[in-house]
Design an enzyme around this catalytic site. Structure first.
Site, PDB file in Angstrom:
ATOM      1  N   CYS A  66      -3.427   1.392   6.573  1.00 52.93           N
ATOM      2  CA  CYS A  66      -3.874   0.684   7.785  1.00 52.93           C
ATOM      3  C   CYS A  66      -4.482   1.633   8.805  1.00 52.93           C
ATOM      4  O   CYS A  66      -5.209   1.207   9.702  1.00 52.93           O
ATOM      5  CB  CYS A  66      -2.712  -0.094   8.400  1.00 52.93           C
ATOM      6  N   GLU A 112       7.298   1.105  16.686  1.00 57.98           N
ATOM      7  CA  GLU A 112       8.352   1.670  15.854  1.00 57.98           C
ATOM      8  C   GLU A 112       8.435   3.166  16.130  1.00 57.98           C
ATOM      9  O   GLU A 112       7.428   3.797  16.451  1.00 57.98           O
ATOM     10  CB  GLU A 112       8.033   1.432  14.369  1.00 57.98           C
ATOM     11  N   GLU A 172       3.455  -5.141  12.490  1.00 57.41           N
ATOM     12  CA  GLU A 172       2.513  -4.019  12.383  1.00 57.41           C
ATOM     13  C   GLU A 172       1.402  -4.470  11.448  1.00 57.41           C
ATOM     14  O   GLU A 172       1.611  -4.644  10.256  1.00 57.41           O
ATOM     15  CB  GLU A 172       3.233  -2.771  11.863  1.00 57.41           C
ATOM     16  N   PRO A 220       4.696 -17.127   0.137  1.00 62.31           N
ATOM     17  CA  PRO A 220       4.909 -18.560   0.390  1.00 62.31           C
ATOM     18  C   PRO A 220       6.280 -19.069  -0.048  1.00 62.31           C
ATOM     19  O   PRO A 220       6.726 -20.101   0.451  1.00 62.31           O
ATOM     20  CB  PRO A 220       3.794 -19.220  -0.441  1.00 62.31           C
ATOM     21  N   ASN A 227       0.810  -1.232   0.000  1.00 59.87           N
ATOM     22  CA  ASN A 227       0.000   0.000   0.000  1.00 59.87           C
ATOM     23  C   ASN A 227       0.836   1.271   0.000  1.00 59.87           C
ATOM     24  O   ASN A 227       0.490   2.259  -0.652  1.00 59.87           O
ATOM     25  CB  ASN A 227      -0.979  -0.004   1.179  1.00 59.87           C
TER      26      ASN A 227
END
Length: 487
Positions: A287, A468, A253, A212, A155
Site C-alpha cells: 500500500c 497504528e 488502514e 462475504p 500482500n
C-alpha cells in the site's frame, strides 16, 4: 484426482484446537497457476464458535499482568524466529513474492511485531491530576476492550496479521482473526506455535474463508466490539455499514496513490534505485508503493532515461530464484486487472517505456501459466487518468513532469488517497515545507520505507481511519476510564 492427495489442507484454529470444515476453497500457487492448497470456506457457525471461545478466554487473559503477557509474546517471537526459513518458504509460495523478500522482510518483521509489543506494553503510563480545593484526585486507567476482530490482507500476510494480533493480545484482548483466503498458510502455521509459547486456548482464534461469509459474520457479530482491518476502500465501506448498528471501534488502514516528488537538486544516484524499489517492491503490491512520480522539468529527461534503465535491470523470476527482484502477482484476476490499466493508458495516448507489451518476459516452462508481469513505466499521461487517480496495486508507475513547488503540491494532493509520499531534494527548508503541505499520513524524504514502529502509521482521506504504532495501537485496543476519588 491423483494429485488431490498432495494438496495442503488447512483447518480453522478455535479454542486451541484445529477443526476441519465442511466446505473448502482452492488456493493457487501464483508462480504456476496450479491449486496447491485448500482453505476452509467457513461461515457464521465457525465465527460463532470462535467468538464464544474468545469470550470465555477473555477474563483469564485480561487479568494477567502486562509482564506475564509480555513473556508469552516474546516466546511466540522466539519460536517464530527459530522457524524463519520454513515460514519464509511458505509465504513465498503462497503469495508469489520472492523468497529473498520473505526471508529478509516479511518473517523477520513478523518476529519483530511480537517483540516490539511485548516491550511496549510494559512502558505505558496513566494520567493523574489533583484538585486540592475540592479534595479530589482524578486518574485514568486503561482496560482491554474484549474480543478483537482482525482482518488482514494478502500482500504481506503474516507481517500484517501479526501487526494486529501482537498489540491486541498484549493489551489483554482475545482475538478472532480472518486472514485473506488467498494467503492463509502462514497464519495456519502460526497457530502451531501458540500453544508451545504459552498462549492459552481461546486467546487467539483464526477462522479462514471469504469476506462475504466469514468477514461479514465477524464484523456484524454483536459480541465483537472492535474491528481492525487492512485492505481496500470498498470493503472498508461495507465494514463501516455493518459495524454502525453496534457502534464498534474501527481502525481502517486502506489504499494509497502515493506520489514521489523529485526536485532538480535531488541526488539521483540515491533517488533512482530507491524509487525503482518503492515502485516495484513485492510486485508493487504494498500500500506504500510509489505509483505517481513527479519530476522537475529541468531533470525530467535524464531521470526518465536512468529510471527506465534501472527498471529494466529488475529481474522478474520464479520466487525461489535468488537473483529475482520480483515474483508473481497474487492471482489471475488481479494480474488481469493490473494489465487493464496499462491498456487504458495506451488508449488514452500514453507511452509505455518498458514492461507490459514492450519487453519479453522469460520464464521457465512450469511457470508459463503463473501470474507474472514486468515492471512497467508509463509517461505522457494526464493527472485525471485512472492510472494517476486509482490504486493499481501492481508493478505499474507513471512519470510526469512539473514546474514549480506550489504546482506539484497541488497535483500530488489532488487524489482521494493520502497514505504516503516521498520527497527528494537536498534543500532542507524545501523538504520541511513540502512535507508539511502534503496530505499524507507518512512522508519520507530522501528515503523510502524506513519505519519507526513507535510513531503513528496510517493515512488521511480515503486512506483510512485511525493510526497504528506503540501508543496508537495501545489506545485503540483499550478503553480509557477516568476515576475520581474524593478524600
Amino acid at each position: 484426482m491423483a494429485g488431490t492427495k498432495a494438496l495442503l489442507m488447512l483447518e480453522n484454529f478455535v479454542d486451541g484446537k484445529f477443526l476441519p470444515c465442511s466446505s473448502y476453497i482452492d488456493s493457487y500457487d501464483p508462480s504456476t497457476g496450479e491449486v496447491y492448497c485448500r482453505v476452509p470456506n467457513s461461515g457464521k457457525d465457525e465465527i460463532e464458535a470462535a467468538v464464544k471461545a474468545a469470550r470465555e478466554a477473555f477474563p483469564g487473559w485480561s487479568s494477567r499482568s502486562p509482564q506475564e503477557r509480555s513473556r508469552v509474546l516474546n516466546q511466540v517471537a522466539d519460536l517464530l524466529e527459530q522457524s524463519l526459513e520454513e515460514f519464509a518458504q511458505a509465504e513465498s509460495k503462497d503469495q508469489g513474492k520472492t523468497l529473498t523478500l520473505a526471508r529478509t522482510m516479511d518473517i523477520p518483521r513478523s518476529v519483530q511485531n511480537f517483540r516490539f509489543f511485548a516491550s511496549s506494553i510494559l512502558h505505558h503510563t496513566s494520567e493523574c491530576t489533583q484538585m486540592d480545593h475540592l479534595g479530589c484526585m482524578h486518574y485514568t486507567v486503561r482496560a482491554p476492550v474484549g474480543v478483537a476482530g482482525l482482518i488482514s490482507p494478502w500482500n504481506l500476510p503474516l507481517y500484517l496479521l501479526t501487526w494486529k494480533i501482537a498489540p491486541a493480545i498484549a493489551a489483554g484482548n482475545t482475538v478472532v482473526a480472518k486472514p485473506s483466503e488467498l494467503t492463509s498458510v502462514t497464519a495456519w502455521m502460526l497457530c502451531t506455535l501458540l500453544d508451545k509459547a504459552g498462549v492459552p486456548p481461546g486467546v487467539v482464534n483464526i477462522v479462514f474463508g471469504t469476506g462475504p461469509t466469514v468477514g461479514e459474520a465477524l464484523v456484524s457479530h454483536p459480541e465483537v466490539p472492535l474491528i481492525s482491518f487492512t485492505g481496500s476502500q470498498p470493503t472498508a465501506e461495507r465494514i463501516t455499514q455493518l459495524s454502525a448498528p453496534h457502534c464498534k471501534k474501527l481502525s481502517l488502514e486502506l489504499g494509497g496513490k502515493n506520489p514521489a516528488i523529485i526536485f532538480e537538486d535531488a541526488n539521483l544516484d540515491e533517488c533512482i534505485p530507491a524509487t525503482v524499489r518503492s515502485s516495484f517492491a513485492n510486485q508493487g503490491e504494498i500500500c506504500l508503493c510509489t505509483s505517481r512520480i513527479f519530476v522537475q522539468k529541468s531533470i525530467y529527461t535524464e531521470f526518465l532515461k536512468r529510471f527506465v534503465e534501472a527498471t529494466r535491470k529488475w529481474k522478474v523470476g520464479i520466487p525461489s530464484d535468488p537473483l529475482a527482484s520480483m515474483g508473481a502477482l497474487i492471482s489471475k484476476a488481479h494480474l488481469e486487472k493490473v494489465r487493464s490499466y496499462v491498456k487504458r493508458a495506451l488508449a488514452e495516448g500514453a507511452q509505455i517505456w518498458c514492461g507490459e507489451g514492450v519487453d519479453k518476459l522469460n520464464l521457465p516452462a512450469r511457470s508459463q501459466a503463473g501470474y507474472f508481469m514486468l515492471p512497467t513505466v508509463i509517461t505522457d499521461i494526464k493527472d485525471e487518468s485512472c492510472c494517476m487517480t486509482e490504486e493499481i496495486f501492481g508493478p505499474v508507475t507513471c512519470v510526469v513532469p512539473f514546474d514549480s513547488e506550489e504546482e506539484v503540491i497541488e497535483r500530488a494532493n489532488n487524489v482521494k488517497y493520502g497514505l504516503a509520499a516521498t520527497v527528494w531534494s537536498s534543500n532542507v527548508g524545501r523538504v520541511h515545507r513540502v512535507a508539511k503541505k502534503l496530505q499524507s499520513g507518512l512522508v519520507w524524504t530522501n528515503c523510502w520505507l524506513i519505519r519507526e514502529l513507535n510513531l503513528p502509521f496510517g493515512g488521511m482521506k480515503s486512506s483510512g481511519i485511525g493510526r497504528e504504532g506503540a501508543k496508537d495501537s495501545y489506545d485503540f485496543f483499550t478503553e480509557i476510564k477516568t476515576i475520581t476519588v474524593k478524600h
